[in-house]
Design an enzyme around this catalytic site. Structure first.
Site, mmCIF file in Angstrom:
data_model
loop_
_atom_site.group_PDB
_atom_site.id
_atom_site.type_symbol
_atom_site.label_atom_id
_atom_site.label_comp_id
_atom_site.label_asym_id
_atom_site.label_seq_id
_atom_site.Cartn_x
_atom_site.Cartn_y
_atom_site.Cartn_z
ATOM 1 N N LYS A 16 -9.842 -1.706 -0.263
ATOM 2 C CA LYS A 16 -9.854 -0.205 0.256
ATOM 3 C C LYS A 16 -10.833 0.327 -0.867
ATOM 4 O O LYS A 16 -11.837 1.041 -0.744
ATOM 5 C CB LYS A 16 -8.529 0.551 0.152
ATOM 6 C CG LYS A 16 -7.743 -0.115 1.245
ATOM 7 C CD LYS A 16 -6.285 0.780 1.224
ATOM 8 C CE LYS A 16 -5.330 0.222 0.155
ATOM 9 N NZ LYS A 16 -5.060 -1.066 0.170
ATOM 10 N N GLY A 40 -3.366 -0.208 -6.493
ATOM 11 C CA GLY A 40 -4.245 -0.818 -7.751
ATOM 12 C C GLY A 40 -5.639 -1.121 -6.761
ATOM 13 O O GLY A 40 -5.577 -2.065 -6.149
ATOM 14 N N THR A 300 0.972 -4.811 -11.154
ATOM 15 C CA THR A 300 1.991 -5.086 -11.822
ATOM 16 C C THR A 300 1.731 -6.668 -12.184
ATOM 17 O O THR A 300 2.719 -7.628 -13.018
ATOM 18 C CB THR A 300 3.353 -5.362 -10.988
ATOM 19 O OG1 THR A 300 2.826 -6.047 -9.814
ATOM 20 C CG2 THR A 300 3.972 -4.134 -10.546
ATOM 21 N N GLY A 412 -17.627 -8.253 3.772
ATOM 22 C CA GLY A 412 -17.450 -8.419 2.391
ATOM 23 C C GLY A 412 -17.712 -9.789 1.924
ATOM 24 O O GLY A 412 -16.957 -11.074 2.696
#
Ligand code: GDP
Ligand code: IMO
Ligand code: MG
Length: 428
Positions: A16, A40, A300, A412
């Protein structure tokens, strides 16, 4: 050009951040509508990697006004750490605006998050431990502390008192932890107040005024559809609404102003934390995708569980969000795989399900029914048009498009801003 929503179609980490970034130069505002520093979002600009947690990726585009919307839960310590880290790399964060109505994460929210997980034992969610769930619980339970509250110490004190009366019972009597004092929480917030003040604004008005002037507003969702507290794999979800409707609520922009809802979907699937995942791979191939795709959490550092593309989930996400476009990310990661399975339906206890099973038990029992596509060996990271892709990669994308509920507008082929194939302009 009205508002555009960017939503994760799977379990997060679809790309995103990169999508918001590639829209960057033509956008005026980027608002984060939900979540907090559990997210993240990675953006790679000319080989330089930026990892954003609480801030929307738009902060990296000098012409963009980045906004933290009312639906976000803000950890002030994390916010200023992130701002300082970006400033030290030359980014200008002075245009950032934060909603006065956003809620604040307090240290006791993080304690409760961690201790709740411990008490859940085998049923733990695998949260990020950032206090996100308990902060949203306080918001809905009307015991929250909002950004605006820290500017009036007596109001702040009253709100903390109200919240701690119940929290301390829980902490001491249920969780065997020490009680928290009102003073220590007031003292925690006070050092941030002066620094916070210039950023705080009536962002709901700001964003709607921008839309009235014909400016472009992107809502960059955190988390993803399958982590949505209503539409995801409850209870293995986050505590906000990362779906398109949640973006309206979390930014104060009405649904009639939105003209594009862009779903971000990976060419395979990943998940961090616990919960069902029908196409998950437990063999060498899972490890291969993890390595080839660099599938380790930004937040994390946990390894992401990996599996094949799941078209049942894509169709579901397309439906509950009303996607107008997909951005398909990480196609390059599949290069070199001989035969690529795609889940087209589930077998649930002997019955074929083309759409999501209605019950949680059904989803836990779902076994993927695969169709297989021939792979390709050519390096595609330099492809810039659809025709540059090898024939088998083109076929794979076209097949996904047919079964996923809407068109694949951008593909992508690498993490960098430049490594994208635009089939349909997202801003036209
Ligand atoms: P987000 O949370 O949805 O913004 O996604 P993350 O940033 O957590 O995870 C996506 C990862 O994939 C990041 O490391 C991106 O740099 C990377 N990425 C995004 N798009 C592509 C792509 O098309 N190809 C490759 N190889 N990496 C990509
Ligand atoms: P982005 O925006 C992937 C997951 C956690 C856990 C569950 C609940 O980068 O896609 P929480 O701390 O929110 O209460 O944890 O949600 N989770 C994410 N997984 N990407 C994210 O964000 C996530 N944010 C939360 O791993 O399973
Ligand atoms: Mg992420």
């Amino acid at each position: 050009m009205p508002a555009i929503v960017v939503v994760g179609a799977q379990w997060g980490d679809e790309g995103k951040g990169k999508t918001t970034d590639i829209l960057g130069t033509s956008v005026d505002y980027v608002v984060k509508p939900n979540g907090g520093n559990n997210a993240g979002h990675t953006v790679v600009v000319a080989g330089e990697k930026y990892e954003l947690k609480l801030l929307p990726a738009g902060i990296l585009s000098p012409n963009v006004v980045p906004v933290i919307g009312n639906g976000v839960v803000v950890n002030l310590e994390a916010l200023f750490e992130e701002i300082d880290a970006l400033e030290s790399r030359g980014a200008d964060t002075s245009k950032l605006r934060i909603s006065a109505n956003a809620h604040l994460v307090a240290p006791y929210h993080q304690t409760i998050d961690k201790v709740t997980e411990r008490f859940l034992g085998k049923r733990a969610i695998g949260t990020t431990g950032r206090g996100i769930g308990p902060t949203y619980m306080d918001k809905v339970g009307r015991l929250g502390i909002r950004v605006q509250d820290v500017f009036d110490e007596s109001i702040l004190r009253q709100k903390i008192e109200g919240s701690l009366r119940q929290k301390n019972e829980l902490l001491v009597k249920v969780y065997n932890r020490r009680a928290v004092t009102v003073d220590e929480i007031v003292e925690y917030f006070m050092p941030f107040v002066d620094r916070l003040r210039p950023y705080v604004a009536e962002t709901e008005l700001l964003l709607n005024d921008a839309l009235d002037r014909g400016e472009v507003v992107v809502m960059e969702g955190g988390q993803a559809t399958m982590l949505d507290v209503d539409h995801g794999t409850y209870p293995f979800v986050t505590s906000s609404n990362p779906t398109a409707g949640g973006a309206c609520v979390g930014s104060g922009i009405g649904p009639t102003r939105i003209n594009r809802v862009i779903g971000i979907v990976k060419a395979y699937t990943t998940r961090v934390g616990a919960g069902p995942f029908p196409t998950e791979l437990f063999d060498d191939m899972g490890e291969y995708l993890q390595k080839a795709g660099g599938e380790f959490g930004v937040n994390t550092g946990r390894p992401r569980r990996c599996g094949w593309y799941d078209a049942v989930i894509a169709r579901y996400a397309s439906r509950v969000n009303g996607f107008t476009d997909y951005v398909l990310t990480k196609l390059d990661v599949l290069t070199g795989i001989k035969e690529i399975p795609v889940c087209v339906a589930y077998d649930v206890d002997g019955t074929r399900h083309d759409e999501m099973p209605v019950s949680q038990t059904g989803f836990h029992h779902a076994k993927p029914i695969y169709e297989y596509f021939e792979g390709w060996d050519e390096d595609i990271t330099g492809a810039r048009t659809f025709e540059d892709l090898p024939e088998n990669a083109q076929k794979y994308v076209k097949a996904l498009e047919e079964i996923s509920g809407c068109r694949m507008s951008v593909i992508g082929v690498g993490p960098d801003r430049e490594q994208s194939i635009v089939c349909h302009d997202l801003l036209d």
